[in-house]
Every structure is written in C-alpha cells, then in structure tokens.
Design a protein around this motif. Structure first.
Motif, PDB file in Angstrom:
ATOM      1  N   TRP A   1       0.856  -9.692   5.396  1.00 22.10           N
ATOM      2  CA  TRP A   1       0.334  -8.430   4.858  1.00 22.10           C
ATOM      3  C   TRP A   1       0.113  -8.559   3.350  1.00 22.10           C
ATOM      4  N   GLN A   2       1.097  -9.121   2.653  1.00 24.81           N
ATOM      5  CA  GLN A   2       0.971  -9.275   1.207  1.00 24.81           C
ATOM      6  C   GLN A   2      -0.192 -10.194   0.830  1.00 24.81           C
ATOM      7  N   ALA A   3      -0.335 -11.277   1.559  1.00 21.81           N
ATOM      8  CA  ALA A   3      -1.441 -12.206   1.287  1.00 21.81           C
ATOM      9  C   ALA A   3      -2.789 -11.531   1.499  1.00 21.81           C
ATOM     10  N   ALA A   4      -2.873 -10.674   2.496  1.00 27.09           N
ATOM     11  CA  ALA A   4      -4.127  -9.989   2.809  1.00 27.09           C
ATOM     12  C   ALA A   4      -4.450  -8.873   1.824  1.00 27.09           C
ATOM     13  N   HIS A   5      -3.454  -8.415   1.068  1.00 30.90           N
ATOM     14  CA  HIS A   5      -3.658  -7.281   0.165  1.00 30.90           C
ATOM     15  C   HIS A   5      -3.541  -7.648  -1.308  1.00 30.90           C
ATOM     16  N   GLN A   6      -3.577  -8.931  -1.642  1.00 31.32           N
ATOM     17  CA  GLN A   6      -3.496  -9.336  -3.047  1.00 31.32           C
ATOM     18  C   GLN A   6      -4.617  -8.668  -3.853  1.00 31.32           C
ATOM     19  N   GLY A   7      -4.256  -8.186  -5.046  1.00 33.96           N
ATOM     20  CA  GLY A   7      -5.237  -7.568  -5.927  1.00 33.96           C
ATOM     21  C   GLY A   7      -5.519  -6.110  -5.612  1.00 33.96           C
ATOM     22  N   THR A   8      -4.754  -5.527  -4.688  1.00 29.93           N
ATOM     23  CA  THR A   8      -4.959  -4.124  -4.337  1.00 29.93           C
ATOM     24  C   THR A   8      -3.690  -3.324  -4.615  1.00 29.93           C
ATOM     25  N   ARG A   9      -3.793  -2.022  -4.490  1.00 28.92           N
ATOM     26  CA  ARG A   9      -2.618  -1.159  -4.590  1.00 28.92           C
ATOM     27  C   ARG A   9      -2.459  -0.412  -3.277  1.00 28.92           C
ATOM     28  N   ALA A  10      -2.380  -1.168  -2.204  1.00 28.93           N
ATOM     29  CA  ALA A  10      -2.244  -0.580  -0.872  1.00 28.93           C
ATOM     30  C   ALA A  10      -0.827  -0.066  -0.657  1.00 28.93           C
ATOM     31  N   ALA A  11      -0.721   1.008   0.092  1.00 26.45           N
ATOM     32  CA  ALA A  11       0.601   1.523   0.451  1.00 26.45           C
ATOM     33  C   ALA A  11       1.309   0.471   1.298  1.00 26.45           C
ATOM     34  N   PRO A  12       2.624   0.374   1.175  1.00 24.61           N
ATOM     35  CA  PRO A  12       3.340  -0.635   1.946  1.00 24.61           C
ATOM     36  C   PRO A  12       3.226  -0.349   3.446  1.00 24.61           C
ATOM     37  N   PRO A  13       3.391  -1.382   4.265  1.00 20.81           N
ATOM     38  CA  PRO A  13       3.323  -1.177   5.704  1.00 20.81           C
ATOM     39  C   PRO A  13       4.488  -0.306   6.182  1.00 20.81           C
ATOM     40  N   ASP A  14       4.320   0.288   7.336  1.00 18.82           N
ATOM     41  CA  ASP A  14       5.334   1.199   7.873  1.00 18.82           C
ATOM     42  C   ASP A  14       6.715   0.571   8.010  1.00 18.82           C
ATOM     43  N   TYR A  15       6.771  -0.715   8.257  1.00 14.90           N
ATOM     44  CA  TYR A  15       8.055  -1.372   8.480  1.00 14.90           C
ATOM     45  C   TYR A  15       8.759  -1.774   7.188  1.00 14.90           C
ATOM     46  N   CYS A  16       8.154  -1.523   6.025  1.00 10.87           N
ATOM     47  CA  CYS A  16       8.767  -1.903   4.751  1.00 10.87           C
ATOM     48  C   CYS A  16      10.013  -1.051   4.509  1.00 10.87           C
ATOM     49  N   ARG A  17      11.121  -1.727   4.373  1.00 14.95           N
ATOM     50  CA  ARG A  17      12.403  -1.036   4.181  1.00 14.95           C
ATOM     51  C   ARG A  17      12.560  -0.484   2.771  1.00 14.95           C
ATOM     52  N   ASN A  18      11.691  -0.875   1.858  1.00 11.42           N
ATOM     53  CA  ASN A  18      11.759  -0.388   0.479  1.00 11.42           C
ATOM     54  C   ASN A  18      10.673   0.637   0.162  1.00 11.42           C
ATOM     55  N   ALA A  19       9.894   1.031   1.151  1.00  9.34           N
ATOM     56  CA  ALA A  19       8.817   1.998   0.920  1.00  9.34           C
ATOM     57  C   ALA A  19       9.319   3.285   0.257  1.00  9.34           C
ATOM     58  N   PRO A  20      10.455   3.858   0.689  1.00 12.19           N
ATOM     59  CA  PRO A  20      10.939   5.073   0.016  1.00 12.19           C
ATOM     60  C   PRO A  20      11.265   4.842  -1.465  1.00 12.19           C
ATOM     61  N   LEU A  21      11.836   3.691  -1.779  1.00  8.01           N
ATOM     62  CA  LEU A  21      12.139   3.361  -3.178  1.00  8.01           C
ATOM     63  C   LEU A  21      10.849   3.264  -3.979  1.00  8.01           C
ATOM     64  N   PHE A  22       9.853   2.575  -3.447  1.00  9.00           N
ATOM     65  CA  PHE A  22       8.586   2.421  -4.157  1.00  9.00           C
ATOM     66  C   PHE A  22       7.934   3.780  -4.396  1.00  9.00           C
ATOM     67  N   ALA A  23       7.960   4.651  -3.403  1.00  6.50           N
ATOM     68  CA  ALA A  23       7.361   5.980  -3.539  1.00  6.50           C
ATOM     69  C   ALA A  23       8.077   6.779  -4.625  1.00  6.50           C
ATOM     70  N   ARG A  24       9.401   6.695  -4.641  1.00  2.00           N
ATOM     71  CA  ARG A  24      10.191   7.408  -5.643  1.00  2.00           C
ATOM     72  C   ARG A  24       9.866   6.898  -7.044  1.00  2.00           C
ATOM     73  N   LEU A  25       9.781   5.582  -7.209  1.00  3.98           N
ATOM     74  CA  LEU A  25       9.478   5.027  -8.523  1.00  3.98           C
ATOM     75  C   LEU A  25       8.052   5.371  -8.958  1.00  3.98           C
ATOM     76  N   GLN A  26       7.124   5.378  -8.026  1.00  4.16           N
ATOM     77  CA  GLN A  26       5.737   5.744  -8.368  1.00  4.16           C
ATOM     78  C   GLN A  26       5.663   7.206  -8.797  1.00  4.16           C
ATOM     79  N   ALA A  27       6.527   8.030  -8.255  1.00  3.15           N
ATOM     80  CA  ALA A  27       6.559   9.438  -8.622  1.00  3.15           C
ATOM     81  C   ALA A  27       7.309   9.665  -9.941  1.00  3.15           C
TER      82      ALA A  27
END
Length: 71
Positions: A42-68
């Motif tokens: 997934w990461q290799a396919a999304h290099q150079g983008t700001r795509a939302a993390p995949p659903d299975y990413c265990r750190n997605a809530p942390l990333f969302a909080r930091l972006q906010a």
C-alpha cells in the motif's frame, strides 16, 4: 505511513503534540501489524500522495488526531 499522512513524527514530538511514550506505542502497534506485506505494498503504491491510511492501519486514529492538531 506517517509520512504519507503528511506527518513528521519527530517534529510532532518537538512541538509537544506527541510524547515519547505515544511514539513508542505507535511503533509497537506498527510492529505488531497483522498485514505488514499489505502495508508495504500500500505504501509503495501511494508514494508522493497524502492518502488516508488503509482501514487495517493500527495507527490511523493517532494520525487523525495529529492531523487535527490535538495532543
């Protein structure tokens, strides 16, 4: 994954929005991932983008909080 979210975790620590313990927890969540191959692909396919993390990413809530801008 954080970089693909436009996040620099070292900078977040310097700003005080991410503690060392929270970073350590994030690393442990990542290393305990049940889909590391999928994640790497997934990461290799999304290099150079700001795509939302995949659903299975265990750190997605942390990333969302930091972006906010929330500590």
């Amino acid at each position: 994954m954080a970089s693909l979210q436009g996040l620099d975790l070292e900078e977040q620590m310097l700003r005080g929005t991410l503690s060392f313990d929270a970073l350590e927890d994030a690393v442990l969540r990542c290393t305990g991932c049940t889909a590391p191959g999928r994640c790497a692909h997934w990461q290799a396919a999304h290099q150079g983008t700001r795509a939302a993390p995949p659903d299975y990413c265990r750190n997605a809530p942390l990333f969302a909080r930091l972006q906010a801008g929330k500590p």
